[in-house]
Structures are given as structure tokens and as C-alpha cells.
Design an enzyme around this catalytic site. Structure first.
Site, mmCIF file in Angstrom:
data_model
loop_
_atom_site.group_PDB
_atom_site.id
_atom_site.type_symbol
_atom_site.label_atom_id
_atom_site.label_comp_id
_atom_site.label_asym_id
_atom_site.label_seq_id
_atom_site.Cartn_x
_atom_site.Cartn_y
_atom_site.Cartn_z
ATOM 1 N N THR A 12 -17.595 35.195 12.050
ATOM 2 C CA THR A 12 -17.181 34.758 10.711
ATOM 3 C C THR A 12 -18.009 35.421 9.621
ATOM 4 O O THR A 12 -17.485 35.783 8.569
ATOM 5 C CB THR A 12 -17.329 33.224 10.602
ATOM 6 O OG1 THR A 12 -16.375 32.623 11.464
ATOM 7 C CG2 THR A 12 -17.103 32.735 9.194
ATOM 8 N N SER A 54 -16.334 35.900 18.240
ATOM 9 C CA SER A 54 -17.182 35.660 19.421
ATOM 10 C C SER A 54 -16.427 34.984 20.561
ATOM 11 O O SER A 54 -16.920 34.938 21.686
ATOM 12 C CB SER A 54 -18.444 34.883 19.064
ATOM 13 O OG SER A 54 -18.170 33.527 18.836
ATOM 14 N N THR A 85 -20.157 32.180 15.617
ATOM 15 C CA THR A 85 -20.861 30.956 16.023
ATOM 16 C C THR A 85 -20.263 30.303 17.273
ATOM 17 O O THR A 85 -20.937 29.533 17.944
ATOM 18 C CB THR A 85 -20.848 29.907 14.883
ATOM 19 O OG1 THR A 85 -19.497 29.544 14.599
ATOM 20 C CG2 THR A 85 -21.524 30.436 13.639
ATOM 21 N N ASP A 86 -18.993 30.629 17.575
ATOM 22 C CA ASP A 86 -18.321 29.865 18.637
ATOM 23 C C ASP A 86 -18.992 30.017 20.001
ATOM 24 O O ASP A 86 -19.069 29.056 20.767
ATOM 25 C CB ASP A 86 -16.839 30.272 18.724
ATOM 26 C CG ASP A 86 -16.067 29.806 17.497
ATOM 27 O OD1 ASP A 86 -16.590 28.963 16.740
ATOM 28 O OD2 ASP A 86 -14.938 30.290 17.291
HETATM 29 N N1 ASP Z 1 -14.425 32.259 15.497
HETATM 30 C C1 ASP Z 1 -15.660 32.674 14.877
HETATM 31 C C2 ASP Z 1 -16.500 33.391 15.918
HETATM 32 O O1 ASP Z 1 -17.088 32.753 16.745
HETATM 33 C C3 ASP Z 1 -16.391 31.507 14.325
HETATM 34 C C4 ASP Z 1 -17.672 31.818 13.619
HETATM 35 O O2 ASP Z 1 -18.235 32.885 13.667
HETATM 36 O O3 ASP Z 1 -18.182 30.879 12.943
HETATM 37 O O4 ASP Z 1 -16.554 34.580 15.925
#
Ligand code: ASP
Length: 329
Positions: A12, A54, A85-86
């Protein structure tokens, strides 16, 4: 001036809006250009390793990150990895086993909102991560929402809030804000780190639900070398449904069962109830105790990558690495 290697992997933090939802778009260099004050405090090299949500990250990508850090270790004072973050907690756990005893900081960060949004946590997280890579002290850890969280103890516990990560069964390593770092805990380090790239990725996870039988477990054992069973409470499997027989049969064929719990805090203690006792005392299954599920999976991949001898895997699994588990009896 401290030399930092900034490794971009997507997420993200680097995403932009598209017709079909947010997707990584910004380069690592562009990210760095959006935090000029932090960038000016260090001598930073930006490296674009990949550009992925991710959700698409695999152990092959962990190996790519580790290789990049290993090849550049001597040339930099610290490392920042920007990441979605995932699956950030999985990558943080994996890196904790693959880069052990690092005297230099290996800092992972990301964000819940893209860096170009009006309201974003990207800039503060990236700034804090750069500061920690320069002065935050050794080890593999996540810097997020002003917290420093040990890689082996991190879990994504909020899907939307800026306070996305928690430290499970262990205190936060420290706090960082506006360039001030207060570090509470420092783990063991060596003069140079131990790097491990070999992983056995034939490790899987089964979450028990009431009424389940052994079929799902058999399916996973057939295709993997180890299966982690996320059971209930302090741990155990239903007495009906053939779970004990399944674990015994697959064990005789060299497969490994590890019991953990779906409960986020305080961990397993298999010997407490009859539903768990038998697994531990008669079937010799391993248990996670206070480790996170992310750490259990990564540790098994690392341990099975080193040895196929059940006694040695057991020893490696129960040897604390990067403060991932409380030392026991
Ligand atoms: N879907 C995103 C990822 O994990 C979520 C994030 O980065 O907060 O790449």
C-alpha cells in the site's frame, strides 16, 4: 552520515488508485523523494526489488530479500524494507530466522494508506523506519505506528487502523517518534550475522473448526512435510474424527505435526487437558507455546531446510531464536 539501503517490494505504501483497486505503482526512489527530511539525515540508496501487493509474496521473495541484504551487508549501516502490511508479519518472521544475530538493523515497514493520499501513515512510518535503520539498534524488526516490534513477535491485528501491528506475548522493543528513539529491549547479536537461504516450504496450516474430521489434515499431510494445527485454547484436537490416528500414521511416514492455538495471546500448553496431553506425551507432537503462528511456520521452514532428522528438527524448533519463544524447562 549513516548509509542505508532502502529495499522496495510494493504494498500500500507504494500504491496508487487504479480502476480495479489499489496497486503498487511508485518506485522506491519516488517513495524516498516524498520524505525529504528523513532522506537528508542519511545517505540512502533506493533499490526496487519487486513491486507486489504483499498478498502475492512467497518464500521465494523472502529469499530474494535475504540475498540482497547478504550481498550488501558490508556496505551499509542499516536496511529498510518497504512491504505490504498483509503478509508483513510472515516476512518479518521469515527474515528473523534467515538473518540471525544481525548487529545491524533490518527494519520492515509499510502503511495502511498510500503515500500520496491526503491522510496517510506512509510518511511517518517510512521516516521512523529510516531513523531506526540509522540509530535504532540491531536485529530484525517492524517499525509501524511509532512502535518497534520484534520480527518474531509481530502480528497484523487491525485491518484498517494505523495501529495495524501488535507484539504478541512479548513487549514492544521500543518507540520512535520525530527522530527520538527509545529502545527498551536488545537481543543477542554477533560480530556478523548468520544468513540462511534454504527453506523447506512444504509446511502448511490447518485451522480447526468444531465438527471437522481428519480428512483435511490427511490432505495437508499428503502434500507437506509438516502441518501446523491451529487448535483451540491451550491446545488439543477433538477425540472424535480420527485426528490422533492421522497424526500417528503420518508421523510414521516422517511427517511432523505442530500444535498451536487460535487464541492470539498467551499461547499453548498441551499437557493441561486430555485432548492435548495424548498428542504431546504419546504422539510426540511439537507445540508452539508462546510463539506466533507466523513464527511457527517460518521456523519450521527454516529448521526443515537445515535438517530432516526429527530429533534435530525438534531441537532447532525448541531453541529460542530472536526471542521468539520463552525458554522452557
Ligand atoms: N494489500 C496490501 C499489501 O499487503 C495492504 C497493505 O500494504 O497495507 O500489499
Amino acid at each position: 552520515m549513516k548509509k542505508i539501503l532502502l529495499i522496495g517490494t510494493g504494498g500500500t505504501i507504494a500504491s496508487e488508485a487504479t480502476d480495479s483497486g489499489l496497486a503498487p505503482a511508485l518506485t522506491t526512489r519516488e517513495l524516498l523523494g516524498l520524505v525529504p527530511v528523513a532522506a537528508a539525515r542519511c545517505d540512502i540508496t533506493a533499490l526496487q526489488l519487486f513491486s507486489l501487493d504483499s498478498t502475492n509474496i512467497t518464500p521465494v521473495h523472502w529469499q530474494g530479500i535475504v540475498r540482497t541484504i547478504r550481498e550488501n551487508y558490508g556496505d551499509y549501516d542499516g536496511f529498510v524494507i518497504t512491504h505490504g502490511t498483509d503478509t508483513l508479519a510472515y516476512t518479518a518472521a521469515a527474515l528473523s530466522y534467515m538473518i540471525q544475530l544481525s548487529p545491524k538493523p533490518v527494519v520492515l515497514t509499510g502503511a495502511q494508506k498510500p503515500i500520496n493520499f491526503d491522510s496517510t501513515d506512509s510518511k511517518v512510518n517510512l521516516t521512523d523506519a529510516i531513523d531506526c535503520a540509522a540509530r535504532g539498534g540491531p536485529g530484525v524488526y517492524i517499525v509501524f505506528d511509532h512502535k518497534m516490534i520484534l520480527g518474531t513477535r509481530a502480528k497484523k491485528t487491525r485491518s484498517k487502523s494505523f495501529s495495524a501491528f501488535s507484539s504478541i506475548n512479548f513487549p514492544e522493543l521500543g518507540v520512535v517518534r520525530d527522530g527520538t528513539i527509545v529502545r527498551f529491549i536488545t537481543g543477542d547479536t554477533a560480530e556478523s550475522p548468520e544468513f540462511y537461504e534454504e527453506l523447506d516450504t512444504r509446511v502448511s496450516l490447518l485451522k480447526l473448526v468444531p465438527g471437522m474430521d481428519r480428512a483435511a489434515l490427511d490432505f495437508l499431510f499428503e502434500r507437506n512435510d509438516a502441518v501446523v494445527v491451529e487448535s483451540f485454547g491451550v491446545g488439543g484436537v477433538p477425540e472424535a474424527g480420527g485426528f490422533y490416528d492421522s497424526i500417528e500414521e503420518w508421523k510414521s511416514r516422517g511427517k511432523l505435526a505442530v500444535l498451536t492455538t487460535q487464541v492470539e495471546n498467551e499461547g499453548s500448553d498441551l499437557a493441561v487437558y486430555r485432548v492435548g496431553y495424548r498428542l504431546k506425551k504419546d504422539l510426540g507432537v511439537l507445540e508452539a507455546y508462546d510463539m506466533t503462528t507466523e513464527a511457527v511456520l517460518a521456523k519450521l521452514m527454516w529448521a526443515l531446510g537445515l535438517s530432516r532428522d526429527p530429533a534435530e528438527v525438534r531441537r532447532l524448533f525448541y531453541t529460542p531464536v530472536a526471542m521468539d519463544m520463552y525458554p522452557f524447562g
